[in-house]
Write a protein that holds these residues in place. Structure first.
Motif, mmCIF file in Angstrom:
data_model
loop_
_atom_site.group_PDB
_atom_site.id
_atom_site.type_symbol
_atom_site.label_atom_id
_atom_site.label_comp_id
_atom_site.label_asym_id
_atom_site.label_seq_id
_atom_site.Cartn_x
_atom_site.Cartn_y
_atom_site.Cartn_z
ATOM 1 N N GLU A 70 0.828 -1.206 0.000
ATOM 2 C CA GLU A 70 0.000 0.000 0.000
ATOM 3 C C GLU A 70 0.865 1.259 0.000
ATOM 4 O O GLU A 70 0.583 2.219 -0.718
ATOM 5 N N ILE A 71 1.899 1.259 0.813
ATOM 6 C CA ILE A 71 2.780 2.425 0.915
ATOM 7 C C ILE A 71 3.515 2.649 -0.402
ATOM 8 O O ILE A 71 3.585 3.769 -0.898
ATOM 9 N N VAL A 72 4.039 1.580 -0.993
ATOM 10 C CA VAL A 72 4.739 1.711 -2.274
ATOM 11 C C VAL A 72 3.772 2.208 -3.349
ATOM 12 O O VAL A 72 4.116 3.082 -4.153
ATOM 13 N N ALA A 73 2.538 1.687 -3.366
ATOM 14 C CA ALA A 73 1.542 2.139 -4.343
ATOM 15 C C ALA A 73 1.218 3.622 -4.140
ATOM 16 O O ALA A 73 1.081 4.379 -5.114
ATOM 17 N N ALA A 74 1.099 4.061 -2.885
ATOM 18 C CA ALA A 74 0.818 5.474 -2.597
ATOM 19 C C ALA A 74 1.967 6.363 -3.063
ATOM 20 O O ALA A 74 1.752 7.432 -3.636
ATOM 21 N N ILE A 75 3.194 5.912 -2.838
ATOM 22 C CA ILE A 75 4.366 6.679 -3.266
ATOM 23 C C ILE A 75 4.390 6.785 -4.789
ATOM 24 O O ILE A 75 4.595 7.864 -5.348
#
Length: 176
Positions: A70-75
């Motif tokens: 999720e964090i990588v996708a948000a970045i």
């Protein structure tokens, strides 16, 4: 390769996020900061593509593999110009609301909301732009920018540009 800076007041969370992101080959962590002043210094030195700020709680990181994705996708979304917002804001935005509408609570609730131009100046301040750069970017005079910055500081009850940007980020007026 996406250059990321991490900001969190929680040392355990900072370390966890740094370890989590260093495991992704598409992301480079260029710095980690624990306070807003350090974030601005980090931005000046390293020019990250995105800043991961006010990260999830420890409980939300319990299943770190899902959180990591999720964090990588948000970045990745943020580096392509998309805004990543908390789920709770979606109903308000779908109803035609604005992040700036009624965002200031507490002792400064009586202040007038920021104007659209002040929000533009605030966004440029969050990017680390100087008054001269903001003036050029918005096609207004240097003195007009100074006027807008002073109004922003007053309305956000801030004593410095850094404090104004930090408060605006906390209120959801700008994305860092």
């Amino acid at each position: 390769m996406v250059a990321i800076a991490i900001f969190s007041a929680d040392p355990l969370l900072r370390r966890s996020l740094e370890q989590l992101l260093r495991g992704d080959p598409t992301i480079t962590v260029v710095g980690v900061a624990s306070d807003p002043t350090a974030v601005l210094s980090l931005i000046d030195r390293n020019r990250p593509d995105a800043i991961l700020a006010h990260a999830p709680s420890r409980e939300q990181l319990a299943d770190w593999r899902i959180r990591r994705d999720e964090i990588v996708a948000a970045i990745n979304a943020a580096t392509h110009g998309l805004a990543v917002l908390p789920h709770e804001l979606l109903p308000m935005l779908l109803e035609g609301g604005s992040l700036a509408d009624g965002a200031i609570d507490g002792p400064d609730a009586g202040q007038a909301p920021l104007t659209p131009r002040e929000l533009e100046v605030l966004a440029a301040m969050a990017d680390g732009a100087s008054n001269k750069t903001i003036a050029r970017r918005l096609g207004i005079s240097f003195h007009t920018v100074k006027f807008h910055v002073a109004a922003i500081l007053t309305k956000l009850n801030a004593e410095s540009r850094t404090e104004a940007v930090t408060r605006a980020a906390q209120l959801g007026l700008v994305m860092l």
